[in-house]
Design an enzyme around this catalytic site. Structure first.
Site: not given
Ligand code: HMG
Ligand code: MG
Length: 299
Positions: A207, A205, A247, A238, A15-16
């Protein structure tokens, strides 16, 4: 030195590790990678994330990866919102990670909501997951520093974690998202968290942007933490946290812990084989200490 007999490694490579890779890693390779990580003895793993494929195209095959990979330990998937949770309900996966940043600026960039909006939206989601007997992990980003807001007040991190404990989460994974924490920061924050969060599983966690992750793990062990997220090959970062590199590498953490007498249950040769599977498909050079040495000795 204060060391536990055992520590749990939560593998976040699939994932990450992969989410920041620009070219799509074939689904078959992801499945093979996960299978080999399990063979190496990984018991808890983040398999993928049910996020928007427009935001993170690498994760567009989440359902397929999950269905092929479930079994033999705690398999976790990330989901940011109701839509993500509905997609998880369509699979047999029973452990979900939600994620939120202490810093609102980071949170807006990452999931398009402020921290407060995200927490408010997550409350009913977590309650429903718990009613359905899901294991819930809450990943707390920018717990030490934010790429946009700078140093985070440790009290803000503690109080955000306490809110999630109040919602009944099973685990908190507290993250140094851009690898800026030093061992003193780590010891102090994790000591505070240990004394204020009760029985919840507490995971660190890190990095490794500034090559301080192993030192931070050692400091966290001193604070009583015995669960660490890590990514095979040191992959990761991220896409919405500029400056974040990989990481901490699973192989380096396992090597360090095992050599200090802390058992992880992970076989390093099998772990190297897992990295070999994914290496030709990633753009990042894999040059972690243990991995390089393992191949140098073979030659
Ligand atoms: P948004 O654009 O505000 O979402 O994004 P929305 O609700 O307005 O929807 C827009 C479109 O996205 C729509 O589709 C929804 O259906 C679709 P359209 O009508 O345009 O065709 N949609 C989705 N599709 C599939 N799965 C979903 C989903 N939600 C909406 N779940 C949203 C908001 C949260 C979806 C977006 O910002 C997003 O996906 N962000 C993910 C970011 C991410 O993955 N970041 C990395 C993970 S976190 C991380 O790495 C940190 C961690 O490792 C710890 C650390 O190191 O800090 C955990
Ligand atoms: Mg991370």
């Amino acid at each position: 030195m204060n060391l536990p007999e055992q520590a749990m490694i939560i593998e976040v490579g699939p994932r990450d590790g992969l989410q920041n890779e620009k070219s799509f890693v074939p689904t078959e390779i992801k499945k093979e990678f996960i299978g080999q990580l399990k063979k190496a003895g990984i018991k808890e793993m983040e398999l993928t994330s049910f996020v928007s494929p427009k935001w993170v195209p690498q994760m567009k095959d989440a359902s397929e990866v999950v269905e092929a990979s479930l079994g033999g330990g705690r398999d976790i998937v990330l989901a940011p919102n109701k839509k993500g949770i509905q997609r998880v309900y369509g699979t047999s996966c029973k452990a979900v990670a939600v994620f939120v940043g202490v810093s609102s600026t980071f949170n807006k960039k990452n999931i398009n909501k402020t921290t407060e909006e995200a927490v408010t939206d997550l409350e009913p989601i977590i309650s429903e997951l718990k009613e359905k007997n899901y294991f819930v992990r809450a990943c707390i980003s920018t717990a030490f520093y934010c790429p946009y807001e700078g140093k985070i007040n440790p009290e803000s991190t503690v109080s955000l974690c306490q809110r999630f404990v109040g919602m009944g989460v099973d685990e908190l994974s507290v993250a140094d998202t851009i690898g800026m924490a030093n061992p003193k920061n780590s010891f102090e924050l994790f000591s505070k968290l240990k004394s204020s969060l009760g029985e919840v599983l507490l995971t660190a966690h890190f990095h490794d942007t500034r090559k301080m992750a192993l030192a931070n793990i050692l400091a966290s062990l001193q604070a009583g933490v015995d669960r660490f997220d890590a990514s095979a090959g040191g992959l990761g970062g991220c896409p919405f946290a500029p400056g974040a590199t990989g990481n901490v590498a699973t192989e380096d953490v396992v090597y360090m812990l095992e050599n200090m007498g802390v058992s992880t249950g992970i076989n390093l040769d099998e772990l190297v084989s897992a990295i070999d599977i994914v290496k030709p498909h990633v753009t990042r050079t894999i040059e972690t200490g243990y991995y390089r040495l393992a191949h140098a000795i073979e030659q």
